[in-house]
Enzyme design. Structure first.
Site, PDB file in Angstrom:
ATOM      1  N   LYS A  18      -7.171  -9.531 -10.305  1.00 36.86           N
ATOM      2  CA  LYS A  18      -7.693 -10.784 -10.887  1.00 36.86           C
ATOM      3  C   LYS A  18      -9.183 -10.937 -10.678  1.00 36.86           C
ATOM      4  CE  LYS A  18      -3.210 -12.785 -10.030  1.00 36.86           C
ATOM      5  NZ  LYS A  18      -2.644 -11.589  -9.378  1.00 36.86           N
ATOM      6  N   GLU A  39      12.512  -9.491 -22.496  1.00 38.24           N
ATOM      7  CA  GLU A  39      12.848 -10.699 -21.717  1.00 38.24           C
ATOM      8  C   GLU A  39      13.156 -11.868 -22.649  1.00 38.24           C
ATOM      9  OE1 GLU A  39      11.024 -11.615 -17.610  1.00 38.24           O
ATOM     10  OE2 GLU A  39       9.460 -10.541 -18.707  1.00 38.24           O
TER      11      GLU A  39
HETATM   12  C1  LIG Z   1      10.441 -13.540 -14.066  1.00 37.59           C
HETATM   13  N1  LIG Z   1      10.069 -12.380 -14.779  1.00 37.59           N
HETATM   14  C2  LIG Z   1       8.781 -11.960 -14.986  1.00 37.59           C
HETATM   15  N2  LIG Z   1       8.444 -11.580 -16.251  1.00 37.59           N
HETATM   16  C3  LIG Z   1       7.189 -11.205 -16.543  1.00 37.59           C
HETATM   17  N3  LIG Z   1       6.191 -11.183 -15.649  1.00 37.59           N
HETATM   18  C4  LIG Z   1       6.465 -11.548 -14.399  1.00 37.59           C
HETATM   19  C5  LIG Z   1       7.760 -11.942 -13.996  1.00 37.59           C
HETATM   20  N4  LIG Z   1       7.733 -12.219 -12.690  1.00 37.59           N
HETATM   21  C6  LIG Z   1       6.436 -12.023 -12.283  1.00 37.59           C
HETATM   22  N5  LIG Z   1       5.672 -11.636 -13.322  1.00 37.59           N
HETATM   23  C7  LIG Z   1       4.215 -11.347 -13.344  1.00 37.59           C
HETATM   24  O1  LIG Z   1       3.752 -11.165 -12.012  1.00 37.59           O
HETATM   25  C8  LIG Z   1       2.750 -12.144 -11.684  1.00 37.59           C
HETATM   26  C9  LIG Z   1       2.853 -12.526 -10.233  1.00 37.59           C
HETATM   27  O2  LIG Z   1       2.479 -11.435  -9.409  1.00 37.59           O
HETATM   28  P1  LIG Z   1       0.975 -10.886  -9.289  1.00 37.59           P
HETATM   29  O3  LIG Z   1       0.039 -12.071  -9.402  1.00 37.59           O
HETATM   30  O4  LIG Z   1       0.778  -9.889 -10.384  1.00 37.59           O
HETATM   31  O5  LIG Z   1       0.930 -10.261  -7.924  1.00 37.59           O
HETATM   32  C10 LIG Z   1       3.031 -13.290 -12.654  1.00 37.59           C
HETATM   33  O6  LIG Z   1       1.884 -14.093 -12.855  1.00 37.59           O
HETATM   34  C11 LIG Z   1       3.448 -12.537 -13.920  1.00 37.59           C
HETATM   35  O7  LIG Z   1       2.322 -12.070 -14.623  1.00 37.59           O
END
Ligand SMILES: CNc1ncnc2c1ncn2[C@@H]1O[C@H](COP(=O)(O)O)[C@@H](O)[C@H]1O
Ligand SMILES: [Zn+2]
Length: 363
Positions: free
Chosen positions: A100, A227
């Site tokens: 980020k 999804e």
């Molecule tokens: C529920 N199913 C899902 N589908 C899609 N993306 C998901 C997710 N769960 C998590 N994330 C992705 O992971 C990020 C958080 O971790 P990080 O900030 O990257 O470490 C979320 O903001 C989303 O972009």
């Protein structure tokens, strides 16, 4: 989850910020509340809510990111998440996270990733092997072999590899920046790219150039796929032939056929699918059909913090919902070693761990 405690496990689909401990999240939110940055009571309500739609989950991620986007906090949660997985005997972890940028605190994608790497090195309860072995030719391996006996005591070890996530909100240029960062950080355990984020946002063609480039350069690729119902995108994703996909929830007949003939392994996240209402109940979950078709599968947590789960809990759910015994769950995990994003040396070591665990399985 005593039943699964001693079994070695692999975790191939875990988002760093989604795996944050509840206690840490509440502590951090309380701190920001005291500083007047957020209203803690609003936050607490969202954190403690049990069932969330997919849309609400992404709102929660935005809140989590407000609380965690600081280098020191990223380092802390990385350390805690690895220690938590290691404590339930995960021996190989692929952790994914979205690098980020936040100009107001001097964060860019590289400094974010450096904070993650610092967290990996701060792990103290277990030895961590995170650098590919050919990355430090001529120097000693960065950690001893699993269960190395040193001074008479046996230290546990966990392999950790990183996947950098492209968020579906990002532009082609931002996605490309993530891929370039992954390439630069290969010697520090970055092995692949994940595409994730709110599935109703963005277009496949936006990320495609970066994903193609990543593949040309030899990075592994896994995609959040299906999804939400989006047949055109699902077909494009399967045609791309990623090394793995996550979820595969909203597939129709034609997509199932394509998936099964492609043999692309699927990362299954049962609790996540149920809690977000992507699948109405476990008795209609596609795990059963894919398992019976002997399609390659792996059970994963997705967001162990957000969904209050663990790998052991996912194994337990699969065992009770689909009538699988300990040995069948063990075989499922053992087979997943074939499609981890690591070299043959790591696979060989993991297979040894699994084969010695197999002898104790029925005891
Ligand atoms: C529920 N199913 C899902 N589908 C899609 N993306 C998901 C997710 N769960 C998590 N994330 C992705 O992971 C990020 C958080 O971790 P990080 O900030 O990257 O470490 C979320 O903001 C989303 O972009
Ligand atoms: Zn996911």
């Amino acid at each position: 989850m005593e039943k699964w405690g001693s079994m070695p496990k692999v975790e191939l689909h875990a988002h760093l910020n989604g795996s944050i401990r509840d206690s840490t999240l509440l502590e951090l939110a309380r701190g920001l509340g005291e500083k007047g940055v957020i209203v803690f009571s609003d936050f607490e309500h969202v954190i403690l809510k049990d069932d969330r739609s997919l849309t609400e989950v992404f709102r929660l991620f935005d809140l989590i990111h407000i609380v965690t986007t600081d280098h020191k906090i990223i380092t802390r949660i990385t350390k805690e998440v690895i220690e938590d997985f290691a404590s339930e005997n995960v021996v190989y972890l692929e952790l994914r996270t979205t690098p980020k940028k936040n100009n107001s605190i001097g964060m860019n994608k590289r400094s974010y990733l450096e904070a993650v790497l610092e967290g990996i090195q701060a792990v103290s309860t277990v030895d961590v092997d995170f650098r590919p072995h050919n990355a430090d030719v001529g120097s000693p391996r960065n950690s001893p072999p699993i269960n190395d006996t040193c001074n008479g005591s046996t230290r546990k070890k966990i392999y950790v590899r990183l996947l950098l996530s492209i968020d579906r909100r990002e532009t082609t240029a931002a996605a490309m920046e993530t891929v370039n960062l992954a390439l630069e950080m290969r010697d520090f355990g970055v092995v692949g790219i994940d595409l994730s984020g709110n599935p109703i946002v963005g277009e496949w063609t936006t990320y495609l150039p970066a994903l193609k480039f990543a593949r040309e350069q030899g990075l592994y690729i896994t995609l959040h796929c299906g999804e939400v119902p989006n047949p055109k995108e699902i077909h494009s994703m399967l045609d791309f032939l990623p090394q793995r996909i996550g979820h595969a929830c909203c597939f129709e007949e034609a997509e199932w056929e394509k998936l099964k003939s492609s043999n692309i392994p699927v990362e299954i996240c049962l609790t996540s699918n149920i809690r977000t209402n992507t699948i109405p109940s476990l008795d209609v979950h596609h795990f059963a059909d894919l398992y019976n078709a002997k399609h390659p599968l792996v059970l994963c947590t997705d967001d162990s913090g957000v969904f209050s789960t663990s790998v052991s809990n996912e194994y337990n759910l699969a065992a009770s919902a689909f009538g699988l015994g300990r040995r069948q769950i063990f075989e499922l995990t053992t087979n997943a070693v074939e499609f981890i994003f690591a070299d043959d040396g790591v696979k060989r070591e993991l297979k040894e761990i699994f084969s010695s665990a197999e002898q104790k399985l029925d005891k």
